[in-house]
Design a protein around this motif. Structure first.
Motif, mmCIF file in Angstrom:
data_model
loop_
_atom_site.group_PDB
_atom_site.id
_atom_site.type_symbol
_atom_site.label_atom_id
_atom_site.label_comp_id
_atom_site.label_asym_id
_atom_site.label_seq_id
_atom_site.Cartn_x
_atom_site.Cartn_y
_atom_site.Cartn_z
ATOM 1 N N UNK A 1 32.613 38.972 45.585
ATOM 2 C CA UNK A 1 32.622 40.392 45.195
ATOM 3 C C UNK A 1 32.862 40.545 43.695
ATOM 4 N N UNK A 2 33.596 39.613 43.099
ATOM 5 C CA UNK A 2 33.809 39.673 41.646
ATOM 6 C C UNK A 2 32.612 39.128 40.879
ATOM 7 N N UNK B 1 41.682 37.722 37.906
ATOM 8 C CA UNK B 1 40.949 37.727 39.175
ATOM 9 C C UNK B 1 41.875 38.037 40.348
ATOM 10 N N UNK B 2 43.065 37.451 40.329
ATOM 11 C CA UNK B 2 44.031 37.716 41.398
ATOM 12 C C UNK B 2 44.458 39.178 41.375
ATOM 13 N N UNK C 1 40.997 31.012 45.371
ATOM 14 C CA UNK C 1 40.715 32.318 45.955
ATOM 15 C C UNK C 1 39.635 32.200 47.032
ATOM 16 N N UNK D 1 37.903 32.573 38.061
ATOM 17 C CA UNK D 1 36.809 33.540 38.111
ATOM 18 C C UNK D 1 36.795 34.396 36.854
ATOM 19 N N UNK D 2 37.981 34.789 36.393
ATOM 20 C CA UNK D 2 38.049 35.623 35.188
ATOM 21 C C UNK D 2 37.483 34.881 33.976
ATOM 22 N N UNK E 1 35.771 36.766 48.787
ATOM 23 C CA UNK E 1 36.348 37.714 47.826
ATOM 24 C C UNK E 1 35.871 37.410 46.406
ATOM 25 N N UNK F 1 33.640 34.762 34.294
ATOM 26 C CA UNK F 1 32.996 36.047 33.986
ATOM 27 C C UNK F 1 32.976 36.295 32.481
ATOM 28 N N UNK G 1 42.744 41.786 40.283
ATOM 29 C CA UNK G 1 41.649 42.645 40.743
ATOM 30 C C UNK G 1 41.517 42.587 42.263
ATOM 31 N N UNK G 2 41.502 41.377 42.812
ATOM 32 C CA UNK G 2 41.325 41.240 44.260
ATOM 33 C C UNK G 2 42.549 41.726 45.022
#
Lengths: 210, 210
Positions: free
Chosen positions: B99-100, A75-76, B92, B74-75, B96, B78, A78-79
């Motif tokens: 958006x993920x 995630x880090x 995070x 987040x990863x 932002x 998902x 990607x962002x």
């Protein structure tokens, strides 16, 4: 992107070792000195700080052609606009991470044994990190040291480019030159160096001497 | 999904407190007893184990209507097919993360002050976790306790549904009932309970009594 990557001198950042100079200044100097890949590794602190650090390193490397990878945190990465992710064996599975990263970002995996190479998913990785070459205080949970022969055995077991990591210093580079690896990873020899640009230049010169 | 969420009894898992019974068995029992939201919080270990745990909890909650959220990662959320993510202040940034996650997954944020509510991005959050209500051994880095009056002040400062967290037990629920919150979060009262289903039922009954 992967076909064009120059893995010769791969820097893994250590925030503590970079000290008051900071990671970004260290990376900028290291890239000026010849580092070809940067992996941001920041285990402590929250993801908000980690994201800010990744963005700053990506900015520092913009226009240099040096890809910036993020340790673990997809995630880090990607962002933060990073060029890829490096995974350990206990991180998210590489084939699943590839689905989040898309086809163009770099994806690397740490391996310590031929069995781990055999277990790695095919078609999703760009490179392997093989190690530890030597015992190292940087990573206390590492597997048994491979030595140069072990590195060569792992490199021979895969078609992927390999970078060796773990206790690699200026005076331990030479035995790695004929192991079939694409490059060397360093942490402390650059992060803790009084002059990271000079340190990177010395490492690159020694590695390129082959 | 957010408009339909029932926040009345929100379970945050603690792997250690679940003990030999395990997180999944605990969650299944807790949902049978009346838990309405589950957040998987697993700070220790690697993301590979965390992903496996999230998938198992998602499976355990399938068909129950109880959403499963993931703390921070987040990863992992998902890939694990979770219904959303819960963020702390050092995680995070919520805008932002949105958006993920895309528009449909749930996104929550921990806040301890009215200033943090003011600083939260608008239009991307589904709910707020407000706390700590009381001092708690579960989270040693928490801010000063709010008490019921502090919870009410935070709930009044936002239009988002709020769940209160931190030291909430069966005998500390009543003062929270008129604070304007949508529900209560518990950790130890369910995870460490000999009978998590009975514990959840008792908490739900007490909360619903209003």
């Amino acid at each position: 992107m992967s076909s064009a990557v120059d893995y010769r001198l791969y820097l893994v950042t250590d925030t503590g070792q970079c000290g008051d100079r900071g990671v970004v200044t260290t990376v900028r100097a290291a890239v000026a000195g010849g580092v070809t890949v940067v992996q941001v590794r920041a285990k402590d602190g929250g993801d908000r700080d980690r994201l800010a650090l990744v963005r700053a390193v990506v900015d520092a490397c913009a226009g240099t052609g040096v890809p910036v990878l993020v340790n673990d945190a997809v995630d880090v990465a990607l962002l933060g606009g990073a060029d890829g992710v490096h995974l350990g064996q206990s991180d998210l599975p590489a084939d699943e991470v590839r689905t989040l990263l898309g086809p163009d970002r770099l994806l690397g995996l740490s391996v310590s044994t031929v069995a781990e190479i055999g277990a790695a998913p095919t078609g999703v990785l760009d490179y392997l990190g093989v190690g530890p070459v030597h015992a190292t205080p940087t990573k206390t949970d590492a597997a048994a040291p491979l030595g140069a022969d072990g590195v060569a055995a792992l490199a021979a077991a895969t078609d992927l480019p390999c970078v060796a990591i773990g206790g690699i210093h200026l005076d331990t580079i030479d035995p790695l030159r004929d192991t079939g690896i694409a490059g060397i990873c360093v942490v402390s020899d650059i992060c803790a160096a009084p002059d990271p640009e000079a340190a990177a230049r010395a490492l690159r010169t020694r590695w390129d001497r082959s």
